[in-house]
Design a protein around this motif. Structure first.
Motif, PDB file in Angstrom:
ATOM      1  N   PRO A   1       0.564  -1.126   0.007  1.00  0.00           N
ATOM      2  CA  PRO A   1       0.000  -0.055   0.128  1.00  0.00           C
ATOM      3  C   PRO A   1       0.546   1.323  -0.094  1.00  0.00           C
ATOM      4  O   PRO A   1       0.512   2.367  -0.606  1.00  0.00           O
ATOM      5  N   ALA A   2       1.936   1.257   0.585  1.00  0.00           N
ATOM      6  CA  ALA A   2       2.708   2.489   0.602  1.00  0.00           C
ATOM      7  C   ALA A   2       3.351   2.765  -0.664  1.00  0.00           C
ATOM      8  O   ALA A   2       3.360   3.941  -1.182  1.00  0.00           O
ATOM      9  N   LEU A   3       3.845   1.698  -1.399  1.00  0.00           N
ATOM     10  CA  LEU A   3       4.316   1.710  -2.614  1.00  0.00           C
ATOM     11  C   LEU A   3       3.320   2.210  -3.683  1.00  0.00           C
ATOM     12  O   LEU A   3       3.598   3.144  -4.459  1.00  0.00           O
ATOM     13  N   ARG A   4       2.051   1.789  -3.550  1.00  0.00           N
ATOM     14  CA  ARG A   4       1.069   2.115  -4.451  1.00  0.00           C
ATOM     15  C   ARG A   4       0.528   3.561  -4.151  1.00  0.00           C
ATOM     16  O   ARG A   4      -0.080   4.312  -5.120  1.00  0.00           O
ATOM     17  N   ALA A   5       0.954   4.310  -3.042  1.00  0.00           N
ATOM     18  CA  ALA A   5       0.627   5.552  -2.666  1.00  0.00           C
ATOM     19  C   ALA A   5       1.746   6.187  -2.982  1.00  0.00           C
ATOM     20  O   ALA A   5       2.124   7.686  -2.657  1.00  0.00           O
ATOM     21  N   LYS A   6       3.065   5.838  -3.593  1.00  0.00           N
ATOM     22  CA  LYS A   6       4.175   6.398  -4.092  1.00  0.00           C
ATOM     23  C   LYS A   6       4.913   6.918  -3.073  1.00  0.00           C
ATOM     24  O   LYS A   6       5.490   7.920  -3.074  1.00  0.00           O
ATOM     25  N   LYS A   7       5.091   6.015  -2.019  1.00  0.00           N
ATOM     26  CA  LYS A   7       5.956   6.486  -0.647  1.00  0.00           C
ATOM     27  C   LYS A   7       7.326   5.623  -0.867  1.00  0.00           C
ATOM     28  O   LYS A   7       7.378   4.601  -1.304  1.00  0.00           O
ATOM     29  N   HIS A   8       8.416   6.193  -0.670  1.00  0.00           N
ATOM     30  CA  HIS A   8       9.452   5.693  -0.546  1.00  0.00           C
ATOM     31  C   HIS A   8       9.505   4.831   0.549  1.00  0.00           C
ATOM     32  O   HIS A   8       9.050   4.929   1.509  1.00  0.00           O
ATOM     33  N   VAL A   9      10.207   3.380   0.398  1.00  0.00           N
ATOM     34  CA  VAL A   9      10.011   2.346   1.365  1.00  0.00           C
ATOM     35  C   VAL A   9      11.474   1.927   1.771  1.00  0.00           C
ATOM     36  O   VAL A   9      12.176   1.465   0.832  1.00  0.00           O
ATOM     37  N   TYR A  10      11.378   1.577   2.999  1.00  0.00           N
ATOM     38  CA  TYR A  10      12.652   1.034   3.610  1.00  0.00           C
ATOM     39  C   TYR A  10      11.904  -0.342   4.196  1.00  0.00           C
ATOM     40  O   TYR A  10      10.949  -0.095   5.098  1.00  0.00           O
ATOM     41  N   CYS A  11      12.273  -1.595   4.036  1.00  0.00           N
ATOM     42  CA  CYS A  11      11.822  -2.764   4.743  1.00  0.00           C
ATOM     43  C   CYS A  11      12.798  -3.647   5.154  1.00  0.00           C
ATOM     44  O   CYS A  11      13.998  -3.891   4.393  1.00  0.00           O
ATOM     45  N   GLU A  12      12.740  -4.187   6.322  1.00  0.00           N
ATOM     46  CA  GLU A  12      13.560  -5.252   7.070  1.00  0.00           C
ATOM     47  C   GLU A  12      13.835  -6.303   5.945  1.00  0.00           C
ATOM     48  O   GLU A  12      12.816  -6.813   5.386  1.00  0.00           O
ATOM     49  N   LYS A  13      14.865  -7.215   6.195  1.00  0.00           N
ATOM     50  CA  LYS A  13      14.966  -8.258   5.618  1.00  0.00           C
ATOM     51  C   LYS A  13      14.216  -9.341   6.446  1.00  0.00           C
ATOM     52  O   LYS A  13      14.300  -9.376   7.491  1.00  0.00           O
ATOM     53  N   PRO A  14      13.932 -10.247   5.719  1.00  0.00           N
ATOM     54  CA  PRO A  14      13.847 -10.788   4.296  1.00  0.00           C
ATOM     55  C   PRO A  14      12.689  -9.809   3.875  1.00  0.00           C
ATOM     56  O   PRO A  14      11.867  -9.649   4.715  1.00  0.00           O
ATOM     57  N   LEU A  15      12.841  -9.351   2.637  1.00  0.00           N
ATOM     58  CA  LEU A  15      11.663  -8.522   2.131  1.00  0.00           C
ATOM     59  C   LEU A  15      10.424  -8.977   2.126  1.00  0.00           C
ATOM     60  O   LEU A  15       9.587  -8.237   2.233  1.00  0.00           O
ATOM     61  N   THR A  16       9.911 -10.308   2.096  1.00  0.00           N
ATOM     62  CA  THR A  16       8.801 -10.896   2.118  1.00  0.00           C
ATOM     63  C   THR A  16       9.069 -12.250   2.541  1.00  0.00           C
ATOM     64  O   THR A  16       9.968 -12.910   2.822  1.00  0.00           O
ATOM     65  N   ARG A  17       7.661 -12.899   2.942  1.00  0.00           N
ATOM     66  CA  ARG A  17       7.444 -14.253   3.585  1.00  0.00           C
ATOM     67  C   ARG A  17       7.732 -15.261   2.312  1.00  0.00           C
ATOM     68  O   ARG A  17       8.132 -16.435   2.544  1.00  0.00           O
ATOM     69  N   ASP A  18       7.391 -15.179   0.866  1.00  0.00           N
ATOM     70  CA  ASP A  18       7.541 -16.042   0.036  1.00  0.00           C
ATOM     71  C   ASP A  18       8.082 -15.366  -1.211  1.00  0.00           C
ATOM     72  O   ASP A  18       7.915 -14.062  -1.476  1.00  0.00           O
ATOM     73  N   VAL A  19       8.023 -16.386  -2.395  1.00  0.00           N
ATOM     74  CA  VAL A  19       8.342 -15.957  -3.734  1.00  0.00           C
ATOM     75  C   VAL A  19       7.400 -15.144  -4.388  1.00  0.00           C
ATOM     76  O   VAL A  19       7.721 -13.928  -5.053  1.00  0.00           O
ATOM     77  N   HIS A  20       6.282 -15.363  -4.216  1.00  0.00           N
ATOM     78  CA  HIS A  20       5.225 -14.703  -5.014  1.00  0.00           C
ATOM     79  C   HIS A  20       5.114 -13.165  -4.443  1.00  0.00           C
ATOM     80  O   HIS A  20       4.991 -12.239  -5.176  1.00  0.00           O
ATOM     81  N   GLU A  21       5.166 -13.009  -3.004  1.00  0.00           N
ATOM     82  CA  GLU A  21       5.407 -11.742  -2.600  1.00  0.00           C
ATOM     83  C   GLU A  21       6.358 -10.799  -3.006  1.00  0.00           C
ATOM     84  O   GLU A  21       6.312  -9.782  -3.142  1.00  0.00           O
ATOM     85  N   ALA A  22       7.374 -11.595  -3.123  1.00  0.00           N
ATOM     86  CA  ALA A  22       8.500 -10.490  -3.399  1.00  0.00           C
ATOM     87  C   ALA A  22       8.430 -10.298  -4.956  1.00  0.00           C
ATOM     88  O   ALA A  22       8.749  -8.865  -5.244  1.00  0.00           O
ATOM     89  N   ARG A  23       7.915 -11.131  -5.733  1.00  0.00           N
ATOM     90  CA  ARG A  23       7.494 -10.637  -7.154  1.00  0.00           C
ATOM     91  C   ARG A  23       6.538  -9.621  -7.196  1.00  0.00           C
ATOM     92  O   ARG A  23       6.672  -8.553  -8.140  1.00  0.00           O
TER      93      ARG A  23
END
Length: 456
Positions: free
Chosen positions: A120-142
């Motif tokens: 949602p933050a990306l869709r609102a065009k906000k800069h984003v810093y996210c802790e690792k791992p980026l996502t829980r699974d492959v689909h979400e990373a894509r």
């Protein structure tokens, strides 16, 4: 882990292309239209305890904290003590409804909710810093990678080692051809946390031994516990299958051993250690992945395992085979006597002209006698002001960060595929265009079914 990061002139940092990774100025203005009257970024923070507290501390030094969110009321109130002007939320879905005064968002939740806080933050065009791992699974990373590409903002995954001088110098040596074309890489970590026997857990100093949770080292609890009053358990579970609260999950990083919430050591420490060869060798999409270890548990990630990825040519770079050894798995370089048994963590690049060993803080060209008098290349990767600050400054300058989602997303996918191969017990082939493997069982592990009421 708080490595000492070398300081440098921020002005010099911003004048140079952000860490020589092909970074370029993005589509948004060179100076972000910050809502803050003093020209600093207005930042919202989702997850303010643990790693989140560290990220908050770093980011707040050069930006203004406007909103705070945490499912743990104690974490939230503690963070608010240093930032009393910030709005407070327990539910990040409510946080997302008011982002008009934000320039950027920092996400430090459990990885099974990363994508839900980030997208949602990306869709609102906000800069984003996210802790690792980026996502829980492959689909979400894509999904995150695609949304970041469309948003055209500055992103960064929290792999702090990426900002250290040692990693920079290793990348420069490899990319300048110090050991020639690299065809083989070995990566190993000594941490042995996860599914194993009680005796093994005690010997390996598993996190659950120190926490007094040894009864659950190899099984799930039969019944739950009372939820601590400060925790909103329903929100913490989020899109994952509901289960009763138990202190095997909290505080972090206890949750990382359970498939519903994370992917164990493979994706956690893999974000740091595999980052080095991934960056140095310009790795992208693995062709095949296979893994081995004890029989997979339905719920719990393994303490000990190995994985192997093969990569094809990348431009003029030779095909590479990368090996991962975790916990008690003995890496081939140690078996072969290239390094002593006392080396518990490391990366060994094997090239045509020699080898390079590195850990978090140092690196060595091998055999050492061959490289006596060797002159390293002139540094071409600029010093970083610190991983979080680099992201803030890059956002202000309209540039990419060094570990942006277009890069860190691919690293995350590769790490997750190692876990998928382990759980299937098969060698799998990855089709990055279609986003699937050649095995239906593996494909089911690339994503998950979300709890009712949640969708990405």
């Amino acid at each position: 882990m708080n490595p000492r990061i070398p300081t440098s002139s921020r002005r010099r940092f911003l004048q140079q292309s952000v860490l020589a990774t092909g970074a370029s100025v993005l589509g948004f203005p060179a100076v972000v239209s910050s809502r803050s009257p003093n020209g600093r970024l207005n930042v919202g923070v989702i997850g303010s305890g643990g790693r989140g507290a560290s990220n908050l501390k770093e980011v707040s030094q050069i930006s203004d904290i406007v909103a705070l969110c945490d499912v743990n009321e104690k974490n939230l109130e503690y963070a608010a003590g240093s930032h009393p002007q910030a709005r407070k939320y327990r539910d990040y879905r409510e946080f997302h409804t008011k982002m008009d005064d934000l320039d950027a968002v920092v996400v430090s939740t459990t990885e099974h909710t990363h994508a839900f806080a980030v997208v949602p933050a990306l869709r609102a065009k906000k800069h984003v810093y996210c802790e690792k791992p980026l996502t829980r699974d492959v689909h979400e990373a894509r999904v995150v990678m695609e949304e970041a590409k469309k948003a055209d903002v500055t992103t960064q995954m929290g792999t702090q080692m990426h900002a250290t001088a040692n990693y920079h110098r290793v990348v420069e040596l490899i990319q300048s051809g110090a050991i020639g074309q690299v065809g083989e890489v070995h990566v190993w970590v000594g941490r042995s946390w996860g599914m194993q026997t009680r005796a093994e857990a005690e010997k390996n100093d598993d996190l659950f031994v120190k926490a007094g949770l040894l009864d659950y080292i190899d099984k799930m609890p039969e019944k739950g516990m009372a939820v601590p009053p400060q925790i909103d358990w329903d929100l913490w579970i989020g899109p994952a299958p509901m289960r009763e609260y138990h202190d095997i999950y909290l505080p972090g990083p206890r949750w990382y051993r359970y498939w519903d919430f994370a992917n164990g050591t493979m994706s956690d420490l893999g974000s740091h250690w595999n980052d080095l060869p991934f960056w140095a060798l310009k790795l992208d999409h693995p062709k095949t992945i296979e893994a081995s270890g004890p029989p997979p548990h339905k719920e719990i990630a393994p303490a000990n395992m190995t994985a192997t990825w093969t990569y094809g040519k990348r431009g003029d770079l030779a095909p590479v085979t990368m090996h991962w050894y975790q916990g008690t798995a003995v890496p081939k370089p140690i078996k072969d006597g290239l390094l002593p048994n006392s080396v518990k963590n490391g990366v060994l690049f094997v090239g045509e002209k020699g080898m390079l060993f590195a850990d978090y803080g140092k690196h060595t060209l091998m055999p050492e006698e061959k490289f006596k008098g060797f002159t390293p290349p002139k540094p071409f990767i600029p010093d970083s002001p610190g991983h979080q600050k680099e992201w803030v400054e890059a956002a202000m300058a309209g540039k990419k960060s060094s570990c942006d989602f277009s890069y860190s997303g691919l690293l995350t996918v590769a790490n997750h595929l190692g876990g998928v191969a382990y759980r299937t017990g098969k060698k799998i082939t990855w089709d990055h265009v279609a986003g699937k493997t050649d095995d239906e069982g593996a494909n089911k592990l690339l994503t998950r079914e979300y709890r009712a009421g949640w969708k990405l």
